[in-house]
Design a protein around this motif. Structure first.
Motif, mmCIF file in Angstrom:
data_model
loop_
_atom_site.group_PDB
_atom_site.id
_atom_site.type_symbol
_atom_site.label_atom_id
_atom_site.label_comp_id
_atom_site.label_asym_id
_atom_site.label_seq_id
_atom_site.Cartn_x
_atom_site.Cartn_y
_atom_site.Cartn_z
ATOM 1 N N GLU A 298 -19.538 -5.421 5.128
ATOM 2 C CA GLU A 298 -18.611 -5.627 4.024
ATOM 3 C C GLU A 298 -18.475 -4.287 3.288
ATOM 4 O OE1 GLU A 298 -17.860 -8.294 -0.015
ATOM 5 O OE2 GLU A 298 -19.376 -8.898 1.457
ATOM 6 N N ASN B 203 -2.834 -7.432 5.016
ATOM 7 C CA ASN B 203 -3.905 -8.297 5.507
ATOM 8 C C ASN B 203 -3.904 -8.264 7.027
ATOM 9 O OD1 ASN B 203 -4.989 -9.809 3.008
ATOM 10 N ND2 ASN B 203 -2.777 -10.035 2.821
ATOM 11 N N ASN C 131 -6.502 -1.512 -5.811
ATOM 12 C CA ASN C 131 -7.275 -2.502 -6.560
ATOM 13 C C ASN C 131 -8.332 -3.150 -5.679
ATOM 14 O OD1 ASN C 131 -5.615 -1.994 -8.747
ATOM 15 N ND2 ASN C 131 -4.195 -3.642 -8.221
ATOM 16 N N GLN C 132 -7.976 -3.283 -4.410
ATOM 17 C CA GLN C 132 -8.904 -3.897 -3.458
ATOM 18 C C GLN C 132 -8.612 -3.346 -2.071
ATOM 19 O OE1 GLN C 132 -8.405 -8.088 -2.942
ATOM 20 N NE2 GLN C 132 -9.822 -8.234 -1.230
ATOM 21 N N THR D 29 0.613 -4.892 -0.369
ATOM 22 C CA THR D 29 -0.492 -5.694 0.147
ATOM 23 C C THR D 29 -0.497 -5.601 1.672
ATOM 24 O OG1 THR D 29 0.831 -7.724 0.306
ATOM 25 C CG2 THR D 29 -0.339 -7.323 -1.765
ATOM 26 N N LYS E 149 -12.293 1.233 -3.778
ATOM 27 C CA LYS E 149 -11.465 0.969 -4.957
ATOM 28 C C LYS E 149 -11.212 2.279 -5.690
ATOM 29 C CE LYS E 149 -11.243 -1.861 -9.158
ATOM 30 N NZ LYS E 149 -11.971 -2.850 -9.990
ATOM 31 N N ASN F 86 -16.172 -1.994 0.643
ATOM 32 C CA ASN F 86 -15.192 -2.088 -0.434
ATOM 33 C C ASN F 86 -14.849 -0.679 -0.913
ATOM 34 O OD1 ASN F 86 -15.042 -5.126 -1.103
ATOM 35 N ND2 ASN F 86 -17.240 -4.698 -1.036
ATOM 36 N N THR G 135 -10.878 -3.978 1.344
ATOM 37 C CA THR G 135 -12.097 -4.599 1.858
ATOM 38 C C THR G 135 -12.015 -4.722 3.373
ATOM 39 O OG1 THR G 135 -12.337 -5.878 -0.180
ATOM 40 C CG2 THR G 135 -13.602 -6.608 1.723
ATOM 41 N N SER H 268 -8.360 -6.421 4.078
ATOM 42 C CA SER H 268 -7.463 -6.787 2.980
ATOM 43 C C SER H 268 -7.300 -5.582 2.054
ATOM 44 C CB SER H 268 -8.016 -7.983 2.206
ATOM 45 O OG SER H 268 -7.168 -8.319 1.123
ATOM 46 N N VAL H 269 -6.029 -5.211 1.792
ATOM 47 C CA VAL H 269 -5.732 -4.059 0.930
ATOM 48 C C VAL H 269 -4.670 -4.473 -0.075
ATOM 49 C CG1 VAL H 269 -4.956 -1.670 0.830
ATOM 50 C CG2 VAL H 269 -6.262 -2.469 2.810
ATOM 51 N N ARG H 270 -4.918 -4.166 -1.357
ATOM 52 C CA ARG H 270 -3.948 -4.448 -2.415
ATOM 53 C C ARG H 270 -3.977 -3.302 -3.416
ATOM 54 N NH1 ARG H 270 -5.649 -9.379 -0.830
ATOM 55 N NH2 ARG H 270 -4.082 -11.047 -0.683
ATOM 56 N N SER I 50 -12.253 7.661 -5.945
ATOM 57 C CA SER I 50 -12.493 6.240 -5.722
ATOM 58 C C SER I 50 -13.979 5.951 -5.694
ATOM 59 C CB SER I 50 -11.853 5.805 -4.393
ATOM 60 O OG SER I 50 -10.518 6.231 -4.300
#
Length: 800
Positions: free
Chosen positions: A241, A296, A254-255, A294, A245, A243, A257, A279-281, A218
Motif C-alpha cells: 500500500e 482508477n 489529493n490521493q 481522476t 500526496k 500513498n 494510492t 487510484s489517483v485524484r 510531496s
C-alpha cells in the motif's frame, strides 16, 4: 545414583562459572576500535570503496550487548566522493557469534544518514558494485573466481544478519545524468522486520519528496511485506500500500494510492502483479489548465515479460476523467476481460475502449474495439478493428466516422498494419443536410520509428480522390501527402462546419471593428486588423483549419478538373506547406479559360489573414464570358496580374472581406453586338431625339475591333474601383473616368462613364448638308448588369 547426580551438577556449575569468567575476561579485554580497520579493509578489498569511521565504536552491555558507531562515511568506488554518511548507527549484537568472529546484528538503529544515488547517461547506477559483490577482490578470493557469487558470499568468515532495522532522519538524493534531473527523499523514516535474503519482511517507509524534473513537493508513505534478492535482482512486495500526496509538476495530488502484490524481476525484465488497484485524484496548480482529474485502474492479474513477449491480463479496467479550467473535459474507459499473449499463442476476449471529449458547446465520442485476437506474441492477428465515433460541434452540427479493418500487430517490428480499411465519414448539418463520404484504404504504423504510412480513397460525388502519404513523429505530427483525382468540387470542399475553440465566438461588434479596420496601403492591397480585434476573433476556426493547426508538413495536389462556381480549372497542380500557424499554397498551376494560371497564397491561422498573387496569361475572353454564363460581349487574348488579401475563418467570410489589385491587358480582339463606326457615320439612324444620344443596341453580327485594352482596378468591400480603362481601336480611343467608374460585385452592376475620341475622318450628313469630321471627343456612359449592358453615346455635337 546420587553420587553421579552430584558430579553432574557440580560439573555444570563449574562450566557456568568458567563461561561467565570467560565472558567477563572477553568483555574486559574487548576493544571495539579494533574492528575499524577490519571493517575498512573488508570494504576496500570487496568494493574498492573507502570506509571511514571518524567517531568512536562504543560497547554497551545493558539491556543487551550492542555497538554504537558514530560519524561513518562510505565513498564512491575508487573515488573520494562520499556515497553515504551516517551520524549514528547502533547495533544490538549477538554475543556467541561475535566470539567466533561472526557479526550477527539483532537490530540496527540508524539516525541521521545521507545517501547519494546517481545514474550516468548510459543508465549505470553508482551502487551496482555493492550488489555485484566485489570489483577489487582479495588474492584468496581471486583464486576462486570461477565459483558463483552465492558460493563466495557463503564462504566468507564475516557475516552480517539484521533482525530488524530502524532508520530515522534520513535523506536519499537521486541524480539522473540521463535526464539531467534530481530528486530527494527528505525526513526519511524506515522500519523493517528481520532482513534476510529471499525472506519477506515488514517494511514501513515515510519521506518528503522534492524534485526538479518534474517539480515535486510531496509526501510518500509505503507499507507492506518486502522480499529482497539483490543477487538475482528480484524484488517482491506483498500487501503493498503506497500513498503519494502533494505536488507533481503542475498537479496537486489529493490521493495517489497503489495497492496489491507486485514482483519485479530486473534481470528478466518482468513484472507480475495480483489484485492491483491504482487510484489517483487531484487538481491542477494555479499555472495549470487542469481543474481536476481522476484515474482508477484495476488488474486482478497482470503478467508482463519483455524478453518473452508475454502479456496476461484478467479483469483489467481503466477509467480516467479530466476537466480543464476552460470547461473542456476528457474521459477514457478501457477494458480487457481476458487477454493472454505468449510466444506460442494469443487469444482472449475483445479489447474495448471509449474516449470522450467535451466543452461548453462541443462533444466527441470515439469507441474502439479489437475482436478475435489470434496468432502469437511476435505477430498478433485481429479479425476486426472497429473505430466509430461522432463529433457534436453544436446540437445541429456533427461529424461522424465509422471504420472497420482487419489488423496485424508485430511486436518485434513494432508494426501495426490495417490492410483493408472500409467505412465512411459523415458531415451533418441541420440546415444543409448530411454529406457522407465513403472511405477505403490501408495504414501501416511503425511505432519504433514513430512513422505511419497511409493510402486512402474518398469517394466524393464528382469522383474519387486518392490520398497517399506518411506521418512522422506521431506525438508532434509532420505530414507528407499527395492528393490526386479526376474531379474535385472545390466550393463544396471549402464549405465548412465552424469549430469555435474553447466555446468562444466573436461578437457582432468585433466583426464591425474588423470591417472598419480594413485599410489599403499605397503600394499593395493588404488587410490591417487591430491586435485587440484579432484576439477577439481568433478562437473561431473551421473544422479543416483546426485539423491543419494541429499538424505541420508538405502536400501536393493534382487533379484533372477542379470546379469552383462557374469556373473549371484543367490539370490543376499545387503544393501545400503548413506549420501549425501558417498555410502556404505554392506553385499553383492550371489551365483556365483556355489560358494558363499561376498562383501563390498564404493563410495565417492565428490571425486568420489571407494574401497571395495570381498570374493569368493567354486567357480567351470569349471563354471567360461563356463559362460565367454571360453573353460574350467581347473576345481576344488577355493577360492579368492580381494581388489579393482578406481575412476570416470560412470561405464565405473570406470572399466578403476580399481586397485585390487587378491589372489586365487584352490584345487583338473585338466587341460583339455593336459597330461604333456605323454609329459615328450615321448618327441620325441611332439617335434618341429626346436625349440626343445613341443607345447601344445589340446587333447580331455587329463588331467593333480593338488593338489593345488596358485595365487597372482595385477591389474593396465588394466594389471594384476602376482606376484606368483604355481601349485602343482603329476607329477610336475610349478612356474611363477614374474617379467615377466602378463595378459592384453583389449586384453585378457596372457604371462606366468614359470619353470616346475618334481617330479617323468620317462624314456626317445633316439634311442636305454633308460635313467632314476629322476628330471629335464624345462622352460615353456604359451601365447595367453584364448580362444586359446598356451604353449611350452623346452625339448631340454631331447632329446639331
Amino acid at each position: 545414583m546420587k553420587k553421579w547426580f552430584k558430579r553432574i551438577v557440580i560439573g555444570c556449575v563449574v562450566c557456568l562459572i568458567a563461561a561467565f569468567i570467560g565472558i567477563a575476561i572477553f568483555i574486559l579485554n574487548f576493544d571495539p576500535s579494533a574492528y575499524k580497520d577490519k571493517l575498512a579493509k573488508m570494504v576496500k578489498e570487496q568494493y574498492n570503496r573507502e570506509l571511514v569511521v571518524n567517531g568512536k565504536i562504543e560497547l554497551s552491555l545493558f539491556p543487551r550487548i550492542g555497538l554504537t558507531v558514530n560519524d561513518i562515511a562510505l565513498s564512491e568506488p575508487n573515488s573520494p566522493i562520499i556515497f553515504t554518511e551516517v551520524k549514528t548507527a547502533r547495533m544490538a549484537v549477538a554475543l556467541w557469534p561475535l566470539i567466533s568472529n561472526r557479526f550477527l546484528v539483532d537490530h540496527l538503529d540508524v539516525n541521521g544518514f545521507t545517501t547519494t544515488i546517481s545514474r550516468d547517461e548510459q543508465g549505470n547506477f553508482n551502487f551496482e558494485d555493492l550488489i555485484r559483490y566485489s570489483l577489487f577482490q582479495q588474492q584468496e578470493i581471486a583464486s576462486s573466481k570461477n565459483t558463483s557469487l552465492e558460493e563466495r558470499v557463503a564462504n566468507t568468515d564475516f557475516k552480517i544478519d539484521i533482525a530488524g532495522l530502524t532508520l530515522n532522519d534520513g535523506q536519499i538524493i537521486y541524480k539522473d545524468g540521463k535526464f539531467n534531473s534530481q530528486t530527494q527523499l527528505n525526513n526519511m523514516t524506515i522500519r523493517t522486520g528481520r532482513i534476510t535474503a529471499g525472506q519477506a519482511f515488514d517494511l514501513s517507509l515515510t519521506a518528503d519528496v522534492v524534485g526538479d524534473k518534474p517539480q515535486l513537493k510531496s509526501q510518500l508513505e509505503i507499507n507492506g511485506l518486502m522480499s529482497l534478492d539483490p543477487i538475482a535482482k528480484r524484488y517482491a512486495f506483498n500487501r503493498l500500500e503506497a500513498n503519494f500526496k502533494g505536488q507533481w509538476d503542475q498537479l496537486n495530488l489529493n490521493q495517489a494510492t497503489v495497492k496489491g502484490n507486485v514482483v519485479i524481476d530486473v534481470l528478466a525484465d518482468a513484472l507480475t502483479g495480483t489484485d492491483i488497484d491504482v487510484s489517483v485524484r487531484g487538481q491542477g496548480t494555479d499555472t495549470s489548465n487542469i481543474k481536476q482529474f481522476t484515474t482508477n485502474l484495476v488488474a486482478p492479474t497482470l503478467e508482463y515479460n519483455i524478453p518473452r513477449l508475454s502479456l496476461v491480463l484478467n479483469g483489467f479496467k481503466l477509467n480516467s476523467t479530466l476537466e480543464r479550467k476552460d470547461s473542456q473535459g476528457l474521459s477514457l474507459e478501457l477494458s480487457a476481460p481476458t487477454l493472454n499473449i505468449s510466444p506460442s499463442q494469443a487469444g482472449g476476449d475483445p479489447l474495448r475502449g471509449e474516449l470522450t471529449l467535451s466543452s461548453n458547446v462541443q462533444r466527441a465520442n470515439l469507441a474502439f474495439s479489437l475482436e478475435k485476437i489470434t496468432g502469437t506474441a511476435s505477430e498478433l492477428n485481429v479479425d476486426n478493428i472497429n473505430l466509430s465515433g461522432i463529433y457534436y460541434i453544436a446540437p445541429e452540427r456533427s461529424l461522424a466516422i465509422n471504420l472497420q479493418s482487419p489488423g496485424t500487430i508485430s511486436l518485434l517490428e513494432q508494426l501495426i498494419a490495417l490492410p483493408s480499411i472500409e467505412g465512411e465519414l459523415s458531415l451533418r448539418e441541420q440546415a444543409k443536410g448530411e454529406q457522407t463520404i465513403p472511405l477505403r484504404g490501408n495504414v501501416q504504423t511503425y511505432v519504433r520509428d514513430q512513422k505511419s504510412q497511409f493510402f486512402l480513397t474518398a469517394q466524393l460525388p464528382p469522383g474519387n480522390v486518392d490520398v497517399k502519404g506518411s506521418i512522422h513523429n506521431l506525438f508532434h505530427p509532420k505530414v507528407f501527402f499527395d492528393v490526386s483525382g479526376e474531379k474535385l468540387d472545390l466550393k463544396a470542399f471549402l464549405e465548412d462546419i465552424r469549430l469555435p475553440l474553447s466555446g468562444l465566438a466573436s461578437s457582432s461588434s468585433d466583426r464591425q471593428q474588423i470591417e472598419r479596420a480594413q485599410t489599403i496601403s499605397d503600394n499593395r492591397t493588404e488587410v490591417v486588423v487591430p491586435e485587440s480585434v484579432i484576439s477577439a476573433s481568433r478562437p473561431t476556426l473551421t473544422f479543416k483549419q483546426e485539423l491543419l493547426s494541429r499538424l505541420s508538413g508538405v502536400g501536393t495536389f493534382n487533379f484533372k478538373q477542379v470546379f469552383y462556381d462557374d469556373m473549371t480549372l484543367e490539370h490543376l497542380g499545387a503544393t501545400l506547406n503548413f506549420n501549425h500557424h501558417d498555410i502556404e499554397v505554392k506553385s499553383v498551376r492550371a489551365k483556365l479559360f483556355n489560358g494558363d494560371l499561376y498562383a501563390n497564397g498564404e493563410y495565417a491561422l492565428g490571425k486568420q489573414t489571407l494574401k497571395g498573387d495570381i498570374k493569368l496569361s493567354n486567357l480567351q475572353l470569349d471563354t471567360v464570358f461563356r463559362d460565367m454564363n454571360v453573353s460574350p460581349i467581347m473576345n481576344g487574348t488577355a493577360d492579368a496580374n492580381i494581388l489579393f488579401s482578406s481575412f476570416g475563418e470560412t470561405e464565405q467570410v473570406l470572399r466578403e472581406h476580399l481586397q485585390a489589385e487587378i491589372k489586365l491587358t487584352a490584345t487583338k480582339g473585338h466587341f460583339n453586338g455593336i459597330d461604333v463606326d456605323a454609329i459615328l457615320n450615321h448618327p441620325d439612324d441611332y439617335i434618341d431625339p429626346w436625349e440626343l444620344s445613341a443607345p447601344f443596341v445589340w446587333v447580331d453580327g455587329a463588331q467593333t475591333p480593338f488593338d489593345r485594352m488596358t485595365f487597372d482596378g482595385r477591389l474593396n468591400n465588394k466594389q471594384l474601383q476602376i482606376n484606368q480603362l483604355e481601349i485602343l481601336s482603329p476607329v477610336f480611343t475610349l478612356s474611363a473616368k477614374p474617379d467615377f467608374a466602378n463595378y459592384h460585385m453583389d449586384m453585378q452592376y457596372l457604371y462606366l462613364p468614359s470619353t470616346l475620341k475618334t481617330k479617323k475622318a468620317f462624314k456626317v450628313k445633316k439634311g442636305k448638308v454633308v460635313a467632314d469630321v476629322k476628330s471629335v471627343s464624345l462622352p460615353v456612359l456604359i451601365f447595367g448588369q453584364l448580362s444586359a449592358l446598356n451604353a449611350k453615346l452623346q452625339v448631340d455635337n454631331l447632329v446639331k
